[in-house]
Design an enzyme around this catalytic site. Structure first.
Site, PDB file in Angstrom:
ATOM      1  N   SER A 147       0.701  -0.988   0.094  1.00  0.00           N
ATOM      2  CA  SER A 147       0.582   0.112   0.208  1.00  0.00           C
ATOM      3  C   SER A 147       0.545   1.260  -0.083  1.00  0.00           C
ATOM      4  O   SER A 147       2.579   1.366   0.966  1.00  0.00           O
ATOM      5  CB  SER A 147      -0.567  -0.162   1.175  1.00  0.00           C
ATOM      6  OG  SER A 147      -1.803   0.956   1.452  1.00  0.00           O
ATOM      7  N   TYR A 160      -1.715  -0.308   9.944  1.00  0.00           N
ATOM      8  CA  TYR A 160      -2.032  -0.867   8.391  1.00  0.00           C
ATOM      9  C   TYR A 160      -0.088  -0.287   8.206  1.00  0.00           C
ATOM     10  O   TYR A 160       0.255  -1.411   7.535  1.00  0.00           O
ATOM     11  CB  TYR A 160      -3.529  -0.141   8.248  1.00  0.00           C
ATOM     12  CG  TYR A 160      -3.077  -0.131   6.774  1.00  0.00           C
ATOM     13  CD1 TYR A 160      -3.727  -2.006   6.640  1.00  0.00           C
ATOM     14  CD2 TYR A 160      -2.724   0.930   5.500  1.00  0.00           C
ATOM     15  CE1 TYR A 160      -4.081  -1.253   4.861  1.00  0.00           C
ATOM     16  CE2 TYR A 160      -3.095   0.594   4.265  1.00  0.00           C
ATOM     17  CZ  TYR A 160      -3.360  -0.814   4.001  1.00  0.00           C
ATOM     18  OH  TYR A 160      -3.932  -0.976   2.220  1.00  0.00           O
ATOM     19  N   LYS A 164       2.291  -3.441   6.182  1.00  0.00           N
ATOM     20  CA  LYS A 164       2.312  -2.862   4.644  1.00  0.00           C
ATOM     21  C   LYS A 164       3.923  -2.333   4.384  1.00  0.00           C
ATOM     22  O   LYS A 164       4.178  -2.734   3.171  1.00  0.00           O
ATOM     23  CB  LYS A 164       1.587  -1.911   3.841  1.00  0.00           C
ATOM     24  CG  LYS A 164      -0.167  -2.962   4.331  1.00  0.00           C
ATOM     25  CD  LYS A 164      -0.049  -3.283   3.116  1.00  0.00           C
ATOM     26  CE  LYS A 164      -1.620  -4.211   2.996  1.00  0.00           C
ATOM     27  NZ  LYS A 164      -1.615  -5.853   2.569  1.00  0.00           N
TER      28      LYS A 164
END
Length: 263
Positions: A147, A160, A164
């Site tokens: 991401s 998150y 990632k």
């Protein structure tokens, strides 16, 4: 012809999180380019819809409903693909995610869960797939979906974004270990109009902010990521390994600020 280099005729791919969004688009794109696909996610009805779309291309889809938060379930997909299709060439680690949460509200357990869901499960599938790829296809390709938040800082993305970022560097490390017979690359999408972004995209003000702060002034489509995925796993991308492709509209900073107050 140059377009022939984008064909993956007769190959077999495993695509996780394939019931909707990026995984669905990638699975269908691979089928259109000549591959059979094992598609996995939690929701069987969504997978069956994808399988029907794959069938219209003349290729075959094997539906495997699975809770891919479990590394053992992810690892089992490799053998299932070989059992169904007789070979394995491509693995796409697309499943993943974690909800935004302010840093001080992010518990160690939440960080651990994000790392397991986004990185440990990917490794479990890669580790299980490599012997099958070498035995049945001789070589192949692994693609990880990371991401833009794995490289750009943004408030409330500690779990998150960290997971990632770890997956992106895992890609580079795995590429070196698996050279030269298996290429390992990643895609770091920006703001792509999938169901995961729909709550933002459906709000005119929020969507306008996203678009205004994106250099290309538009949201991406799942097919933009599917096209990048096909390039990376096909002979067209055959001289790339250990790389992270960034189809993100040109982002050099986050394009949406979450309303997290200063301390």
């Amino acid at each position: 012809m140059i377009l022939d280099r984008f064909r993956i005729d007769g190959q077999v791919a495993v695509v996780t999180g394939a019931g909707r969004g990026l995984g669905r688009a990638i699975a269908v794109a691979f089928a259109e380019a000549g591959a059979d696909v094992l598609i996995a996610s939690r929701t069987e009805s969504e997978l069956k819809d994808v399988a029907e779309q794959v069938a219209t291309t003349g290729r075959h889809a094997h539906v495997v409903p699975a809770d891919l938060r479990d590394p053992a379930a992810a690892a089992a997909l490799a053998g299932a693909a070989v059992e169904r299709f007789g070979r394995l060439d491509i693995v796409v680690n697309n499943v993943g995610g974690a909800l935004p949460c302010p840093l001080l509200d992010t518990t160690p357990e939440m960080l651990s869960e994000a790392f397991t869901f986004n990185v440990v499960n990917a490794h479990a599938l890669v580790r299980a797939a490599v012997p099958h790829i070498l035995a049945t296809a001789g070589g192949g390709s692994v693609l990880n979906i990371t991401s833009t938040m794995g490289r750009l800082p943004g408030r409330a993305f500690a779990a998150y974004g960290t997971a990632k970022a770890a997956l992106a560097h895992y890609t580079r490390l795995a590429a070196l270990d698996l050279n030269p017979r298996i290429r390992v690359n990643a895609i770091a999408p920006g703001s792509i109009r999938t169901s995961a972004l729909e709550i933002v995209a459906a709000n005119d003000a929020m969507r306008g902010e996203l678009e205004a702060k994106t250099p290309l002034h538009t949201l991406g489509a799942p097919e933009d990521i599917a096209a990048a995925a096909l390039y990376l796993v096909s002979p067209a991308g055959g001289y790339l390994t250990g790389k992270v492709l960034e189809p993100d509209g040109g982002l050099i900073s986050p394009n949406l600020d979450l309303p997290i107050p200063d301390l």
